[in-house]
Write a protein that holds these residues in place. Structure first.
Motif, PDB file in Angstrom:
ATOM      1  N   GLY A   7       0.817  -1.201   0.000  1.00 23.99           N
ATOM      2  CA  GLY A   7       0.000   0.000   0.000  1.00 23.99           C
ATOM      3  C   GLY A   7       0.856   1.258   0.000  1.00 23.99           C
ATOM      4  N   ASP A   8       0.201   2.413  -0.074  1.00 19.80           N
ATOM      5  CA  ASP A   8       0.908   3.680   0.028  1.00 19.80           C
ATOM      6  C   ASP A   8       1.314   3.915   1.481  1.00 19.80           C
ATOM      7  OD1 ASP A   8       0.729   4.423  -2.724  1.00 19.80           O
ATOM      8  OD2 ASP A   8      -1.398   4.842  -2.423  1.00 19.80           O
ATOM      9  N   SER A   9       1.819   5.101   1.778  1.00 16.98           N
ATOM     10  CA  SER A   9       2.322   5.378   3.123  1.00 16.98           C
ATOM     11  C   SER A   9       1.245   5.253   4.189  1.00 16.98           C
ATOM     12  CB  SER A   9       2.936   6.779   3.180  1.00 16.98           C
ATOM     13  OG  SER A   9       1.987   7.763   2.786  1.00 16.98           O
ATOM     14  N   ASP A  10      -0.032   5.377   3.800  1.00 15.35           N
ATOM     15  CA  ASP A  10      -1.129   5.200   4.747  1.00 15.35           C
ATOM     16  C   ASP A  10      -1.701   3.783   4.688  1.00 15.35           C
ATOM     17  OD1 ASP A  10      -2.252   5.337   2.268  1.00 15.35           O
ATOM     18  OD2 ASP A  10      -3.570   7.035   2.682  1.00 15.35           O
ATOM     19  N   SER A  11      -0.978   2.857   4.026  1.00 21.54           N
ATOM     20  CA  SER A  11      -1.320   1.427   3.946  1.00 21.54           C
ATOM     21  C   SER A  11      -2.541   1.133   3.083  1.00 21.54           C
ATOM     22  CB  SER A  11      -1.539   0.846   5.366  1.00 21.54           C
ATOM     23  OG  SER A  11      -0.373   0.973   6.134  1.00 21.54           O
ATOM     24  N   ILE A  12      -3.020   2.095   2.325  1.00 24.53           N
ATOM     25  CA  ILE A  12      -4.149   1.865   1.433  1.00 24.53           C
ATOM     26  C   ILE A  12      -3.616   1.436   0.069  1.00 24.53           C
ATOM     27  CG2 ILE A  12      -6.102   2.939   0.240  1.00 24.53           C
ATOM     28  CD1 ILE A  12      -6.464   4.752   2.629  1.00 24.53           C
ATOM     29  N   VAL A  13      -4.173   0.346  -0.455  1.00 22.57           N
ATOM     30  CA  VAL A  13      -3.741  -0.173  -1.757  1.00 22.57           C
ATOM     31  C   VAL A  13      -4.543   0.526  -2.847  1.00 22.57           C
ATOM     32  CG1 VAL A  13      -3.544  -2.207  -3.232  1.00 22.57           C
ATOM     33  CG2 VAL A  13      -3.099  -2.400  -0.781  1.00 22.57           C
ATOM     34  N   ARG A  14      -3.896   1.474  -3.509  1.00 23.37           N
ATOM     35  CA  ARG A  14      -4.526   2.198  -4.619  1.00 23.37           C
ATOM     36  C   ARG A  14      -4.011   1.721  -5.959  1.00 23.37           C
ATOM     37  NH1 ARG A  14      -3.193   5.998  -0.632  1.00 23.37           N
ATOM     38  NH2 ARG A  14      -5.016   6.970   0.352  1.00 23.37           N
ATOM     39  N   ARG A  15      -2.826   1.124  -5.959  1.00 23.51           N
ATOM     40  CA  ARG A  15      -2.216   0.631  -7.188  1.00 23.51           C
ATOM     41  C   ARG A  15      -1.793  -0.813  -6.970  1.00 23.51           C
ATOM     42  NH1 ARG A  15       0.905   6.270  -7.118  1.00 23.51           N
ATOM     43  NH2 ARG A  15       0.650   5.723  -4.928  1.00 23.51           N
ATOM     44  N   ALA A  16      -2.170  -1.671  -7.879  1.00 25.60           N
ATOM     45  CA  ALA A  16      -1.792  -3.088  -7.804  1.00 25.60           C
ATOM     46  C   ALA A  16      -0.553  -3.295  -8.656  1.00 25.60           C
ATOM     47  CB  ALA A  16      -2.927  -3.972  -8.294  1.00 25.60           C
ATOM     48  N   PRO A  17       0.565  -3.712  -8.061  1.00 24.54           N
ATOM     49  CA  PRO A  17       1.770  -3.938  -8.866  1.00 24.54           C
ATOM     50  C   PRO A  17       1.571  -5.109  -9.821  1.00 24.54           C
ATOM     51  CG  PRO A  17       2.085  -4.750  -6.626  1.00 24.54           C
ATOM     52  CD  PRO A  17       0.772  -4.028  -6.643  1.00 24.54           C
TER      53      PRO A  17
ATOM     54  N   ALA B 230       2.686  -0.518 -12.180  1.00 23.86           N
ATOM     55  CA  ALA B 230       1.512  -0.829 -11.368  1.00 23.86           C
ATOM     56  C   ALA B 230       0.252  -0.365 -12.091  1.00 23.86           C
ATOM     57  CB  ALA B 230       1.604  -0.166  -9.993  1.00 23.86           C
ATOM     58  N   LEU B 231      -0.874  -0.932 -11.681  1.00 28.41           N
ATOM     59  CA  LEU B 231      -2.174  -0.606 -12.262  1.00 28.41           C
ATOM     60  C   LEU B 231      -2.964   0.215 -11.260  1.00 28.41           C
ATOM     61  CD1 LEU B 231      -4.436  -1.102 -14.446  1.00 28.41           C
ATOM     62  CD2 LEU B 231      -5.097  -3.100 -13.072  1.00 28.41           C
ATOM     63  N   TRP B 232      -3.383   1.434 -11.672  1.00 27.04           N
ATOM     64  CA  TRP B 232      -4.279   2.203 -10.811  1.00 27.04           C
ATOM     65  C   TRP B 232      -5.583   1.418 -10.662  1.00 27.04           C
ATOM     66  CZ3 TRP B 232      -3.654   6.362  -7.814  1.00 27.04           C
ATOM     67  CH2 TRP B 232      -2.580   7.213  -8.046  1.00 27.04           C
ATOM     68  N   MET B 233      -5.934   1.102  -9.430  1.00 29.95           N
ATOM     69  CA  MET B 233      -7.131   0.302  -9.195  1.00 29.95           C
ATOM     70  C   MET B 233      -8.383   1.179  -9.240  1.00 29.95           C
ATOM     71  SD  MET B 233      -6.258  -2.800  -9.007  1.00 29.95           S
ATOM     72  CE  MET B 233      -7.820  -3.465  -8.415  1.00 29.95           C
ATOM     73  N   HIS B 234      -9.364   0.721 -10.011  1.00 31.55           N
ATOM     74  CA  HIS B 234     -10.671   1.369 -10.074  1.00 31.55           C
ATOM     75  C   HIS B 234     -11.670   0.364  -9.497  1.00 31.55           C
ATOM     76  CE1 HIS B 234     -13.663   3.938 -12.638  1.00 31.55           C
ATOM     77  NE2 HIS B 234     -13.810   4.099 -11.341  1.00 31.55           N
ATOM     78  N   TYR B 235     -11.878   0.466  -8.198  1.00 34.09           N
ATOM     79  CA  TYR B 235     -12.634  -0.553  -7.476  1.00 34.09           C
ATOM     80  C   TYR B 235     -14.133  -0.433  -7.734  1.00 34.09           C
ATOM     81  CZ  TYR B 235      -8.377  -1.397  -4.778  1.00 34.09           C
ATOM     82  OH  TYR B 235      -7.099  -1.709  -4.406  1.00 34.09           O
ATOM     83  N   SER B 236     -14.782  -1.566  -7.741  1.00 38.47           N
ATOM     84  CA  SER B 236     -16.240  -1.597  -7.802  1.00 38.47           C
ATOM     85  C   SER B 236     -16.782  -1.965  -6.428  1.00 38.47           C
ATOM     86  CB  SER B 236     -16.716  -2.617  -8.845  1.00 38.47           C
ATOM     87  OG  SER B 236     -16.367  -3.937  -8.447  1.00 38.47           O
ATOM     88  N   LYS B 237     -18.069  -1.781  -6.252  1.00 38.79           N
ATOM     89  CA  LYS B 237     -18.695  -2.123  -4.981  1.00 38.79           C
ATOM     90  C   LYS B 237     -18.716  -3.643  -4.790  1.00 38.79           C
ATOM     91  CE  LYS B 237     -21.717   1.902  -4.473  1.00 38.79           C
ATOM     92  NZ  LYS B 237     -23.122   2.372  -4.333  1.00 38.79           N
TER      93      LYS B 237
ATOM     94  N   ILE C 295      -8.202  -7.952  -4.618  1.00 37.70           N
ATOM     95  CA  ILE C 295      -7.413  -6.989  -5.384  1.00 37.70           C
ATOM     96  C   ILE C 295      -6.952  -7.630  -6.695  1.00 37.70           C
ATOM     97  CG2 ILE C 295      -5.498  -5.387  -5.304  1.00 37.70           C
ATOM     98  CD1 ILE C 295      -7.629  -4.960  -3.144  1.00 37.70           C
ATOM     99  N   HIS C 296      -6.432  -8.876  -6.594  1.00 37.07           N
ATOM    100  CA  HIS C 296      -5.978  -9.572  -7.801  1.00 37.07           C
ATOM    101  C   HIS C 296      -7.143  -9.790  -8.773  1.00 37.07           C
ATOM    102  CE1 HIS C 296      -2.100 -10.190  -5.976  1.00 37.07           C
ATOM    103  NE2 HIS C 296      -2.635 -10.814  -4.953  1.00 37.07           N
ATOM    104  N   ALA C 297      -8.292 -10.174  -8.233  1.00 37.00           N
ATOM    105  CA  ALA C 297      -9.450 -10.444  -9.090  1.00 37.00           C
ATOM    106  C   ALA C 297      -9.931  -9.169  -9.777  1.00 37.00           C
ATOM    107  CB  ALA C 297     -10.574 -11.067  -8.264  1.00 37.00           C
ATOM    108  N   GLN C 298     -10.024  -8.061  -9.018  1.00 38.52           N
ATOM    109  CA  GLN C 298     -10.502  -6.822  -9.632  1.00 38.52           C
ATOM    110  C   GLN C 298      -9.481  -6.268 -10.628  1.00 38.52           C
ATOM    111  OE1 GLN C 298     -12.893  -3.915  -7.975  1.00 38.52           O
ATOM    112  NE2 GLN C 298     -13.314  -4.945  -6.036  1.00 38.52           N
ATOM    113  N   ALA C 299      -8.189  -6.480 -10.367  1.00 34.74           N
ATOM    114  CA  ALA C 299      -7.174  -6.055 -11.343  1.00 34.74           C
ATOM    115  C   ALA C 299      -7.365  -6.808 -12.663  1.00 34.74           C
ATOM    116  CB  ALA C 299      -5.775  -6.291 -10.783  1.00 34.74           C
ATOM    117  N   THR C 300      -7.620  -8.107 -12.572  1.00 31.98           N
ATOM    118  CA  THR C 300      -7.850  -8.894 -13.784  1.00 31.98           C
ATOM    119  C   THR C 300      -9.119  -8.442 -14.493  1.00 31.98           C
ATOM    120  OG1 THR C 300      -6.763 -10.775 -12.705  1.00 31.98           O
ATOM    121  CG2 THR C 300      -8.051 -11.244 -14.676  1.00 31.98           C
ATOM    122  N   GLU C 301     -10.176  -8.149 -13.727  1.00 31.92           N
ATOM    123  CA  GLU C 301     -11.409  -7.632 -14.328  1.00 31.92           C
ATOM    124  C   GLU C 301     -11.134  -6.365 -15.142  1.00 31.92           C
ATOM    125  OE1 GLU C 301     -14.778  -8.967 -11.008  1.00 31.92           O
ATOM    126  OE2 GLU C 301     -14.305  -6.876 -11.351  1.00 31.92           O
ATOM    127  N   GLN C 302     -10.385  -5.446 -14.537  1.00 33.61           N
ATOM    128  CA  GLN C 302     -10.120  -4.186 -15.228  1.00 33.61           C
ATOM    129  C   GLN C 302      -9.325  -4.412 -16.509  1.00 33.61           C
ATOM    130  OE1 GLN C 302      -9.469  -2.040 -10.982  1.00 33.61           O
ATOM    131  NE2 GLN C 302      -8.681  -0.910 -12.700  1.00 33.61           N
TER     132      GLN C 302
END
Length: 731
Positions: free
Chosen positions: A195-205, A267-274, A331-338
């Motif tokens: 994750g970033d410095s605040d531990s939030i995963v915004r980009r999936a390597p 890395a891939l910028w993650m665009h998360y879905s609900k 995260i891996h699944a949504q990265a593949t979806e995108q």
């Protein structure tokens, strides 16, 4: 000139890319995703979750590898295009016949039984055979400790342009599955999510460098295997036709027919879905035959299937902009979806230049115009420009899925305005009026008057006083808050805290602070209160009564969020405290500290354990002779060596004089005396007599607790040094 200098400094900070300021932009992007997440589309991706229900039905983890093989076989028969494991099988199966035989050999078991077990097939060998007939992609972890074998990627990686520079994450260690399992898999990819410095995963390597070699992520290699592609093409800045920038920065990846835009470090910028229930299928439905063959084919046929563990204790949890705790496999699944759907968030290569230009043009313009416009018109212009930039950033996100960060232009505008306005204000306003206005906002009128009479009270420090302290906390607030949105939580807290504080203020309390849903209040400061003990006790009883009334009034109402039957725990105690102005030289807070405060906090925490609403310490109990109280226990709280006798406050003098309470108090005292005398049978007899009165006085949990204690002590009698003191394990 100072405004111009401030804008130049902000521009230099933007060039330096300070993490603390960059995080503001990331948080803004998070808010965009929460406001408008990626619309879910039924991509050919599914997750098989080894969840709590699966563990309950099929047994604890780790499972025998034969069960993993069975799961793999059924997914293969259902037509899964890829079976990707977010699980590392790093150690041999302990349930394998060879492992059991080895344990029996060490334990001296009959050799005939050992020989029979040794002839049975090894579970890991069996699983490896299953993998050879299935499209399996195994995951592994990357580390920085230099341990573990070097990864042997199944995918060839070609580079169009210069080799990626040091911005791609480098590792020199791994944790991989057993060699025979890795060799049998069709593909492999790393699982590590940083994750970033605040531990939030915004980009999936999607790429990493392991011992000098590029390796793909689990999601990327799963997509490769699903297409039957042999290699992955990495395009860097000087091989993609782009101009400018640092040579060798990653621009995009091409795997099969899909091209994926990436950040410079791959890395891939993650665009998360609900959250979607049909995206995740519990493993037990597959292994128990709950799903028919037709349902299996419909659910998994031609799809990339990720297998992960969502059960408590097994979860690989990460934070995302949409979820505080999300499974890593998601995260891996949504990265593949995108990658399949082509739904990407992007930071265009011109974004940084646009943001820098806006900062300089608008910031310098504000610095030059503000002296002529004045504070009011300057504020209007600044607000309008900020609104336009925020709207533009939001529009770019919703229309083109661009991530344009207005943080530095906004900071430049605001800082230039604030600095110049502050200088004007400093010249025109008197220092005394400014201080008085600040005190009126942050301190009570009584404290303002005392400080005005004696400015020396602004000094750090305090005085020792005999005080009464109250801690109040909502029981199970975390679970209650799950029912509401953040705005509804705030409305609920206002609806709860306002009447509670009205009661405390009416009883002459000083409210120190709110700690989330908790209240800290005290009596006898800053003004003397000779009735502090009685005021505290009556205030606590009134809070409980008022809450019961609120629960009745709010039941079924739609206008005010109220999570059903709310319960509180209140801790009270008296003793010496240090009260006064505390904090730092820059900021003061009128508060109190001392052992009495700490002990009161621990007493409040014990109300949940004993199932009571108001618990008080021995010092306060001695100051309330007429109230209805019963001793609960002698407790050694966390962080304190001396035991404390705590009591439950049930009511005022009216309840204390009733025959029912007097009878209960006598039998209750006899029960505690017998308990400390180790007369377990007598305790049981007394509990059977007084337990029926428990529900009326709110003591049913307390008496059940003592029944459990004597049962345990009867089975395992304590030593001679047992003093009947309960050792609290938590705060």
């Amino acid at each position: 000139m100072l405004g111009l200098a401030v804008v130049i400094v902000i521009a230099l900070l933007q060039l330096a890319s300070l993490p603390s300021l960059d995080r503001i932009g990331l948080l803004l992007f998070d808010s965009y995703q929460r406001a408008e997440p990626r619309p879910y589309e039924d991509a050919p991706v599914r997750i098989v979750d080894i969840d709590d229900e699966t563990i309950r039905r099929l047994g604890q983890w780790p499972w025998p590898r034969t069960d993993i093989g069975k799961l793999t076989q059924r997914l293969t028969e259902a037509g899964a295009a890829v079976i990707a494991f977010d699980i590392v099988f790093a150690e041999p199966d302990r349930t394998s016949p060879t492992m059991i035989a080895e344990r029996m050999r060490r334990d001296g078991e009959p050799s005939s039984a050992i020989a029979t077990l040794a002839e049975l097939p090894d579970h890991d060998v069996t699983l490896a055979k299953t993998f050879t007939h299935a499209p399996v992609v195994l995951g592994y972890f990357l580390q920085h400790d230099g341990r573990g074998p070097t990864v042997e990627p199944r995918a060839g990686i070609a580079i169009a342009g210069s080799s990626p520079p040091s911005v791609v994450a480098k590792y020199d260690g791994t944790i991989q599955s057993l060699p025979r399992l890795s060799a049998a898999a069709t593909g492999n990819g790393f699982l590590s999510l940083t994750g970033d410095s605040d531990s939030i995963v915004r980009r999936a390597p999607l790429l990493a460098i392991e011992n000098g070699h590029l390796v793909p992520s689990l999601s990327l290699d799963a997509l490769r295997v699903a297409q039957g592609a042999g290699s992955i093409v990495v395009k860097t800045s000087d091989g993609s036709g782009e101009r400018g920038g640092v040579p060798g920065q990653v621009v995009s990846l091409k795997v099969g027919t899909f091209e994926v835009p990436t950040t410079s470090d791959g890395a891939l910028w993650m665009h998360y879905s609900k959250i979607r229930g049909d995206r995740v299928i519990p493993a037990w439905k597959i292994l128990t035959g709950f799903m028919s063959p037709d349902q299996m084919k419909q659910a998994f046929g031609g799809r990339i299937v990720f297998i992960g563990t969502g059960a408590i204790g097994l979860r690989d949890l990460v934070s995302t902009p949409l979820q505080d705790r999300e499974m890593g496999v998601m995260i891996h699944a949504q990265a593949t979806e995108q990658m399949i759907l082509g739904r990407f968030l992007m930071r265009p290569d011109w974004a940084a230049g646009l943001e820098r230009t806006l900062l300089l043009v608008l910031g310098l313009g504000m610095a030059l115009l503000l002296p002529r416009l004045g504070a009011a018109r300057g504020a209007a212009l600044c607000t309008a420009l900020i609104t336009v930039m925020l709207w533009g950033s939001w529009h770019a996100y919703t229309r083109w899925h661009y991530l344009l960060d207005p943080t530095y232009p906004v900071i430049g505008l605001v800082t230039a305005y604030v600095v110049e306005t502050a200088l004007i204000y400093y010249r025109e306003e008197r220092r005394r009026a400014y201080i008085h206005n600040a005190f009126d906002r942050y301190l009570s009128p009584e404290l303002v008057k005392r400080i005005a009479d004696d400015p020396g009270r602004l000094e750090l420090g305090g005085e020792e006083r005999e005080m009464t302290v109250l801690f109040c906390d909502i029981r199970g607030f975390s679970s209650l808050s799950e029912k509401f949105s953040p705005k509804e939580i705030i409305l609920f807290l206002i609806g709860f805290l306002t009447p509670m504080c009205d009661i405390l203020l009416a009883r002459k309390a000083t409210i120190d602070k709110f700690i989330g849903d908790a209240i800290l209040a005290f009596w006898n400061a800053p003004l003397d209160d000779p009735d502090q003990h009685e005021n505290a006790a009556r205030g606590a009883l009134e809070m409980v009564a008022r809450l019961e009334k609120l629960n009745r009034e709010m039941r079924g109402q739609q206008s005010q969020p109220w999570p059903g039957d709310v319960r509180i725990g209140i801790g009270l105690n008296s003793g010496l405290c240090c009260v006064g102005n505390m904090g730092s030289a820059q900021r003061l807070s009128y508060s109190l500290i001392g052992d009495t405060v700490n002990l009161t906090s621990r007493i409040e925490g014990l109300t949940k354990y004993y199932g009571v609403q108001i618990a008080i310490g021995s010092a306060l109990r001695d100051r309330l002779p007429g109230f209805a109280m019963l001793e609960l226990d002698r407790v050694r709280v966390v962080g304190r060596d001396a035991p404390e006798t705590i009591h439950v406050l049930l009511g005022d003098e009216k309840l204390a004089s009733t025959s029912e309470f007097l009878s209960l108090a006598e039998q209750h005292g006899q029960m505690l005396t017998a308990f400390r005398a180790r007369a377990w049978d007598e305790v049981r007899q007394l509990l059977s007599v007084i337990a029926p009165s428990g529900p009326k006085f709110g003591l049913e949990k307390f008496y059940a607790l003592y029944r459990e204690r004597i049962d345990a002590l009867s089975r395992n009698p304590p030593g001679e040094d047992w003093d009947g003191v309960f050792q609290a394990a938590t705060k």
